[in-house]
Design an enzyme around this catalytic site. Structure first.
Site, mmCIF file in Angstrom:
data_model
loop_
_atom_site.group_PDB
_atom_site.id
_atom_site.type_symbol
_atom_site.label_atom_id
_atom_site.label_comp_id
_atom_site.label_asym_id
_atom_site.label_seq_id
_atom_site.Cartn_x
_atom_site.Cartn_y
_atom_site.Cartn_z
ATOM 1 C CG ASP A 37 -2.142 0.860 1.142
ATOM 2 O OD1 ASP A 37 -1.816 2.221 0.651
ATOM 3 O OD2 ASP A 37 -3.371 0.462 1.474
ATOM 4 C CD GLN A 101 -14.943 -1.263 -1.581
ATOM 5 O OE1 GLN A 101 -16.126 -1.790 -1.188
ATOM 6 N NE2 GLN A 101 -14.495 -2.176 -2.545
ATOM 7 C CG HIS A 107 -8.814 -3.965 -1.499
ATOM 8 N ND1 HIS A 107 -9.525 -3.178 -2.434
ATOM 9 C CD2 HIS A 107 -8.394 -3.082 -0.527
ATOM 10 C CE1 HIS A 107 -10.052 -2.458 -1.845
ATOM 11 N NE2 HIS A 107 -9.314 -2.049 -0.696
ATOM 12 C CG HIS A 109 -6.616 -3.126 3.848
ATOM 13 N ND1 HIS A 109 -6.094 -1.863 3.383
ATOM 14 C CD2 HIS A 109 -7.869 -2.612 3.282
ATOM 15 C CE1 HIS A 109 -7.196 -1.052 2.747
ATOM 16 N NE2 HIS A 109 -7.893 -1.571 2.860
#
Ligand code: 5GP
Length: 144
Positions: A37, A101, A107, A109
């Site tokens: 990220d 979101q 996805h 995390h």
């Protein structure tokens, strides 16, 4: 963006999956792509994105794809743990804008937690240095 709607093939992670936007890759196979990220909430914040799906969120992931995908999420989480030795790990995902979101391709995390260190807020962290992310990704990849 509501919880349900049509999948936008030009969302950020679709572009990353197609290689149109670069990412700092941790692992990739036929099921998932894991990458760092760039606005990490903590050191080692990693995203795991399913491939070959048009699921905006977890509710839309076809049932037969859940097992293989979550297996990759766990595999990457184990590698993050081994490589970075955090004191804890948040493994999470958000469904719909009201839930937090911001990118509408499913996805998870993986967010390491370190004793005594504050977590940067979701969507409120600074952009990371690419070289630092590359070093972390190499450490995690070596532990896969
Ligand atoms: P969401 O808010 O949808 O749960 O998570 C989206 C994540 O994507 C956020 O944690 C955000 O920091 C991350 N992000 C936003 N833009 C980029 C980018 O260009 N590259 C990478 N690798 N991550 C991004």
């Amino acid at each position: 963006m509501s919880l349900h709607g049509s999948y936008d093939p030009n969302n950020l992670f679709a572009k990353i999956l197609r290689g149109e936007i670069p990412c700092v890759k941790v692992m990739e196979d036929n099921v998932a792509l894991a990458f760092m990220d760039i606005f990490p909430q903590s050191r080692g914040h990693t995203l795991v994105v399913p491939k070959n799906v048009t699921a905006r969120n977890f509710l839309e992931l076809p049932r037969e794809k859940i097992g293989p995908y979550l297996e990759r999420v766990q595999r990457v989480a184990l590698a993050v743990e081994e490589a970075l030795k955090p004191d804890g790990l948040v493994i999470t995902q958000f469904n719909g804008a009201p839930a937090g979101q911001t990118v509408f391709h499913l996805h998870f995390h993986i967010i390491p937690r370190y004793e005594g260190e504050k977590l940067a807020g979701h969507g409120h962290s600074n952009k990371a240095d690419t070289a630092a992310l590359e070093a972390l990704a190499a450490q995690i990849a070596a532990a896969l």
